[in-house]
Design a protein around this motif. Structure first.
Motif, PDB file in Angstrom:
ATOM      1  N   ALA A  87       0.822  -1.212   0.000  1.00  0.00           N
ATOM      2  CA  ALA A  87       0.000   0.000   0.000  1.00  0.00           C
ATOM      3  C   ALA A  87       0.855   1.261   0.000  1.00  0.00           C
ATOM      4  O   ALA A  87       0.399   2.323  -0.422  1.00  0.00           O
ATOM      5  N   ALA A  88       2.092   1.142   0.451  1.00  0.00           N
ATOM      6  CA  ALA A  88       2.998   2.287   0.472  1.00  0.00           C
ATOM      7  C   ALA A  88       3.669   2.513  -0.874  1.00  0.00           C
ATOM      8  O   ALA A  88       4.441   3.452  -1.037  1.00  0.00           O
ATOM      9  N   GLY A  89       3.362   1.640  -1.848  1.00  0.00           N
ATOM     10  CA  GLY A  89       3.987   1.712  -3.161  1.00  0.00           C
ATOM     11  C   GLY A  89       4.997   0.597  -3.332  1.00  0.00           C
ATOM     12  O   GLY A  89       5.579   0.102  -2.372  1.00  0.00           O
ATOM     13  N   GLY A  90       5.200   0.197  -4.566  1.00  0.00           N
ATOM     14  CA  GLY A  90       6.147  -0.866  -4.836  1.00  0.00           C
ATOM     15  C   GLY A  90       5.631  -2.234  -4.430  1.00  0.00           C
ATOM     16  O   GLY A  90       4.426  -2.454  -4.274  1.00  0.00           O
ATOM     17  N   LEU A  91       6.566  -3.150  -4.235  1.00  0.00           N
ATOM     18  CA  LEU A  91       6.249  -4.522  -3.870  1.00  0.00           C
ATOM     19  C   LEU A  91       6.966  -4.892  -2.580  1.00  0.00           C
ATOM     20  O   LEU A  91       8.164  -4.613  -2.418  1.00  0.00           O
ATOM     21  N   LEU A  92       6.238  -5.526  -1.679  1.00  0.00           N
ATOM     22  CA  LEU A  92       6.867  -6.120  -0.513  1.00  0.00           C
ATOM     23  C   LEU A  92       7.483  -7.436  -0.943  1.00  0.00           C
ATOM     24  O   LEU A  92       6.798  -8.314  -1.466  1.00  0.00           O
ATOM     25  N   LEU A  93       8.795  -7.591  -0.746  1.00  0.00           N
ATOM     26  CA  LEU A  93       9.497  -8.798  -1.130  1.00  0.00           C
ATOM     27  C   LEU A  93       9.907  -9.589   0.106  1.00  0.00           C
ATOM     28  O   LEU A  93      10.354  -9.010   1.103  1.00  0.00           O
ATOM     29  N   ALA A  94       9.750 -10.903   0.016  1.00  0.00           N
ATOM     30  CA  ALA A  94      10.272 -11.806   1.045  1.00  0.00           C
ATOM     31  C   ALA A  94      11.533 -12.434   0.474  1.00  0.00           C
ATOM     32  O   ALA A  94      11.469 -13.347  -0.354  1.00  0.00           O
ATOM     33  N   THR A  95      12.691 -11.911   0.865  1.00  0.00           N
ATOM     34  CA  THR A  95      13.965 -12.435   0.391  1.00  0.00           C
ATOM     35  C   THR A  95      14.633 -13.221   1.508  1.00  0.00           C
ATOM     36  O   THR A  95      14.261 -13.123   2.675  1.00  0.00           O
ATOM     37  N   ALA A  96      15.647 -13.993   1.125  1.00  0.00           N
ATOM     38  CA  ALA A  96      16.368 -14.766   2.127  1.00  0.00           C
ATOM     39  C   ALA A  96      17.061 -13.869   3.144  1.00  0.00           C
ATOM     40  O   ALA A  96      17.297 -14.272   4.288  1.00  0.00           O
ATOM     41  N   ASP A  97      17.368 -12.640   2.728  1.00  0.00           N
ATOM     42  CA  ASP A  97      18.030 -11.698   3.629  1.00  0.00           C
ATOM     43  C   ASP A  97      17.059 -10.926   4.507  1.00  0.00           C
ATOM     44  O   ASP A  97      17.474 -10.281   5.471  1.00  0.00           O
ATOM     45  N   GLY A  98      15.765 -10.967   4.163  1.00  0.00           N
ATOM     46  CA  GLY A  98      14.778 -10.269   4.969  1.00  0.00           C
ATOM     47  C   GLY A  98      13.626  -9.742   4.140  1.00  0.00           C
ATOM     48  O   GLY A  98      13.585  -9.896   2.911  1.00  0.00           O
ATOM     49  N   LEU A  99      12.687  -9.096   4.826  1.00  0.00           N
ATOM     50  CA  LEU A  99      11.505  -8.515   4.205  1.00  0.00           C
ATOM     51  C   LEU A  99      11.744  -7.033   3.945  1.00  0.00           C
ATOM     52  O   LEU A  99      12.219  -6.307   4.828  1.00  0.00           O
ATOM     53  N   GLY A 100      11.407  -6.590   2.726  1.00  0.00           N
ATOM     54  CA  GLY A 100      11.589  -5.190   2.417  1.00  0.00           C
ATOM     55  C   GLY A 100      10.776  -4.790   1.208  1.00  0.00           C
ATOM     56  O   GLY A 100      10.322  -5.640   0.431  1.00  0.00           O
ATOM     57  N   ALA A 294      -4.218 -21.004 -17.872  1.00  0.00           N
ATOM     58  CA  ALA A 294      -5.389 -21.889 -17.875  1.00  0.00           C
ATOM     59  C   ALA A 294      -6.643 -21.045 -17.925  1.00  0.00           C
ATOM     60  O   ALA A 294      -6.755 -20.034 -17.213  1.00  0.00           O
ATOM     61  N   ASP A 295      -7.583 -21.440 -18.758  1.00  0.00           N
ATOM     62  CA  ASP A 295      -8.885 -20.788 -18.812  1.00  0.00           C
ATOM     63  C   ASP A 295      -9.751 -21.333 -17.678  1.00  0.00           C
ATOM     64  O   ASP A 295      -9.887 -22.555 -17.521  1.00  0.00           O
ATOM     65  N   VAL A 296     -10.319 -20.441 -16.884  1.00  0.00           N
ATOM     66  CA  VAL A 296     -11.122 -20.845 -15.736  1.00  0.00           C
ATOM     67  C   VAL A 296     -12.448 -20.102 -15.754  1.00  0.00           C
ATOM     68  O   VAL A 296     -12.552 -19.000 -16.291  1.00  0.00           O
ATOM     69  N   ALA A 297     -13.454 -20.716 -15.141  1.00  0.00           N
ATOM     70  CA  ALA A 297     -14.808 -20.140 -15.150  1.00  0.00           C
ATOM     71  C   ALA A 297     -15.152 -19.475 -13.828  1.00  0.00           C
ATOM     72  O   ALA A 297     -16.318 -19.218 -13.547  1.00  0.00           O
ATOM     73  N   VAL A 298     -14.149 -19.181 -13.033  1.00  0.00           N
ATOM     74  CA  VAL A 298     -14.373 -18.579 -11.723  1.00  0.00           C
ATOM     75  C   VAL A 298     -13.382 -17.444 -11.533  1.00  0.00           C
ATOM     76  O   VAL A 298     -12.286 -17.461 -12.100  1.00  0.00           O
ATOM     77  N   GLU A 299     -13.770 -16.444 -10.757  1.00  0.00           N
ATOM     78  CA  GLU A 299     -12.895 -15.304 -10.476  1.00  0.00           C
ATOM     79  C   GLU A 299     -12.057 -15.574  -9.234  1.00  0.00           C
ATOM     80  O   GLU A 299     -12.440 -16.342  -8.357  1.00  0.00           O
ATOM     81  N   GLY A 300     -10.924 -14.906  -9.158  1.00  0.00           N
ATOM     82  CA  GLY A 300     -10.152 -14.919  -7.930  1.00  0.00           C
ATOM     83  C   GLY A 300     -10.669 -13.872  -6.958  1.00  0.00           C
ATOM     84  O   GLY A 300     -11.500 -13.028  -7.305  1.00  0.00           O
ATOM     85  N   LEU A 301     -10.189 -13.930  -5.736  1.00  0.00           N
ATOM     86  CA  LEU A 301     -10.518 -12.895  -4.759  1.00  0.00           C
ATOM     87  C   LEU A 301      -9.678 -11.648  -5.025  1.00  0.00           C
ATOM     88  O   LEU A 301      -8.549 -11.744  -5.508  1.00  0.00           O
ATOM     89  N   PRO A 302     -10.204 -10.463  -4.717  1.00  0.00           N
ATOM     90  CA  PRO A 302      -9.387  -9.259  -4.846  1.00  0.00           C
ATOM     91  C   PRO A 302      -8.131  -9.367  -3.989  1.00  0.00           C
ATOM     92  O   PRO A 302      -8.180  -9.867  -2.857  1.00  0.00           O
ATOM     93  N   VAL A 303      -6.996  -8.929  -4.523  1.00  0.00           N
ATOM     94  CA  VAL A 303      -5.739  -8.971  -3.791  1.00  0.00           C
ATOM     95  C   VAL A 303      -5.631  -7.728  -2.913  1.00  0.00           C
ATOM     96  O   VAL A 303      -5.650  -6.599  -3.422  1.00  0.00           O
ATOM     97  N   ARG A 304      -5.558  -7.938  -1.610  1.00  0.00           N
ATOM     98  CA  ARG A 304      -5.401  -6.819  -0.680  1.00  0.00           C
ATOM     99  C   ARG A 304      -3.899  -6.494  -0.572  1.00  0.00           C
ATOM    100  O   ARG A 304      -3.085  -7.373  -0.339  1.00  0.00           O
ATOM    101  N   ALA A 305      -3.545  -5.240  -0.730  1.00  0.00           N
ATOM    102  CA  ALA A 305      -2.154  -4.828  -0.630  1.00  0.00           C
ATOM    103  C   ALA A 305      -1.660  -4.937   0.807  1.00  0.00           C
ATOM    104  O   ALA A 305      -2.427  -4.757   1.767  1.00  0.00           O
ATOM    105  N   PHE A 306      -0.383  -5.211   0.990  1.00  0.00           N
ATOM    106  CA  PHE A 306       0.214  -5.217   2.309  1.00  0.00           C
ATOM    107  C   PHE A 306       0.131  -3.810   2.908  1.00  0.00           C
ATOM    108  O   PHE A 306       0.481  -2.822   2.268  1.00  0.00           O
ATOM    109  N   GLY A 307      -0.351  -3.723   4.134  1.00  0.00           N
ATOM    110  CA  GLY A 307      -0.487  -2.444   4.815  1.00  0.00           C
ATOM    111  C   GLY A 307      -1.777  -1.711   4.505  1.00  0.00           C
ATOM    112  O   GLY A 307      -1.999  -0.602   5.016  1.00  0.00           O
ATOM    113  N   GLU A 308      -2.641  -2.307   3.672  1.00  0.00           N
ATOM    114  CA  GLU A 308      -3.928  -1.699   3.328  1.00  0.00           C
ATOM    115  C   GLU A 308      -4.968  -2.122   4.346  1.00  0.00           C
ATOM    116  O   GLU A 308      -5.475  -3.236   4.299  1.00  0.00           O
ATOM    117  N   GLY A 309      -5.291  -1.276   5.298  1.00  0.00           N
ATOM    118  CA  GLY A 309      -6.218  -1.634   6.350  1.00  0.00           C
ATOM    119  C   GLY A 309      -7.673  -1.576   5.901  1.00  0.00           C
ATOM    120  O   GLY A 309      -7.997  -1.127   4.833  1.00  0.00           O
TER     121      GLY A 309
END
Length: 309
Positions: A87-100, A294-309
């Motif tokens: 939610a703060a912009g960009g992508l939250l990454l889970a790397t072997a060195d840490g989260l950022g 893959a073609d599917v007949a169902v929708e996914g759930l909306p993706v909530r951003a990290f930090g989006e309350g």
């Protein structure tokens, strides 16, 4: 805090191969990219892209409007197992060195739990309806270990990380039901998807119970995804398929994937009718490591951003 190893597993297990119908639709290869270890396709509604990672290649792929021909790749210094909109912009990454957070150009400061062994890395994760990240750890060498699931929130002073589950061999598939009242957690090494009651208001999970327990001598459950009807899609590592289960665990069919090491299915943009499936490298298989459509007949759930309350 619950140790997953203490949760009794049923004597009778699911034969995953028996649940893949012969006439199940087959996913198709998208593009020429072959990942070493592809994982977790996520739709980013901000620009309508699909983001996925190649863990062992330390890279994040962003497909503009889900188009494999418009692939922007970002490299990071260590294995990256998850890329999630922030939610703060960009992508939250889970790397072997840490989260950022990576802003598209630079990876920001990293947070790594003090109790996380140096020879462990993050693995799969997901974000709940309140914007909290739940992410699992495992040994860097890919073997089953004594991993932990952490809950991560965006605090005023940075990321706040708390351990919530222990005794996880290879943690995967952290997903929620559409109403947020059920959390799913997969331990691939235990061949089991667990179900936990979940309080979306507080981020607290109750006692886990086995939801799907597979034959340990067959294909293993890897990444999972919940669709808009509340059904759980389970990637079969070693099984060449993704299975779909109703909320009561009734099998509802499958998508075949023409390579064995299937890691995760994720949905594309709403209304696209498209799902994306990541896979891992296998010697001698020219399509292993590809991302499939893959073609599917169902929708996914909306993706909530990290930090989006």
């Amino acid at each position: 805090m619950t140790d997953l190893r203490t949760v009794p597993l049923p004597d009778r297990r699911i034969d995953a191969r028996a649940l893949v119908p012969r006439d199940a639709p087959e996913a198709v290869v998208l593009g020429e990219v072959r990942a070493r270890l592809g994982e977790r396709p996520v739709h980013d509604a901000r620009d309508d892209s699909v983001v996925w990672v190649d863990i062992d290649a330390c890279s994040v792929h962003r497909w503009a409007e889900g188009d494999h021909a418009r692939d922007a790749v970002v490299s990071v210094p260590s294995p990256v197992s998850l890329a999630w909109p922030s939610a703060a912009g960009g992508l939250l990454l889970a790397t072997a060195d840490g989260l950022g957070v990576h802003d598209g150009t630079t990876l920001g400061p990293l947070t790594r739990p003090a109790d996380m062994p140096r020879d462990y890395r993050f693995n799969d994760g997901g974000v709940d309806r309140a914007g909290r990240l739940w992410v699992a750890t495992m040994p860097r060498d890919g073997s089953p270990g004594d991993g932990t699931v952490y809950r991560v929130v965006a605090g005023d002073g940075g990321l706040e990380v708390d351990a919530v589950l222990t005794g996880v061999g290879v943690g995967n598939g952290l997903q929620w039901s559409p109403d947020g009242a059920t959390l799913y957690v997969t331990d691939t090494s235990a061949a089991t998807v667990y179900r936990l009651p979940y309080d979306a208001a507080t981020g607290a999970a109750g006692a886990p119970e086995p939801f799907l327990s597979f034959d340990p001598d067959g294909p293993q459950p890897d990444g999972t995804t919940v669709d808009g009807e509340g059904c759980l899609w389970v990637a079969l590592y070693g099984g060449g398929a993704v299975l779909r289960f109703a909320p009561d665990a009734t099998p509802l069919g499958a998508v075949r994937v023409p390579t064995a090491q299937v890691t995760c299915l994720g949905f594309g943009a709403p209304g696209s009718g498209r799902a994306y499936v990541t896979t891992a490298h296998a010697d001698g298989d020219p399509v292993a490591g590809a991302v499939f459509g893959a073609d599917v007949a169902v929708e996914g759930l909306p993706v909530r951003a990290f930090g989006e309350g």
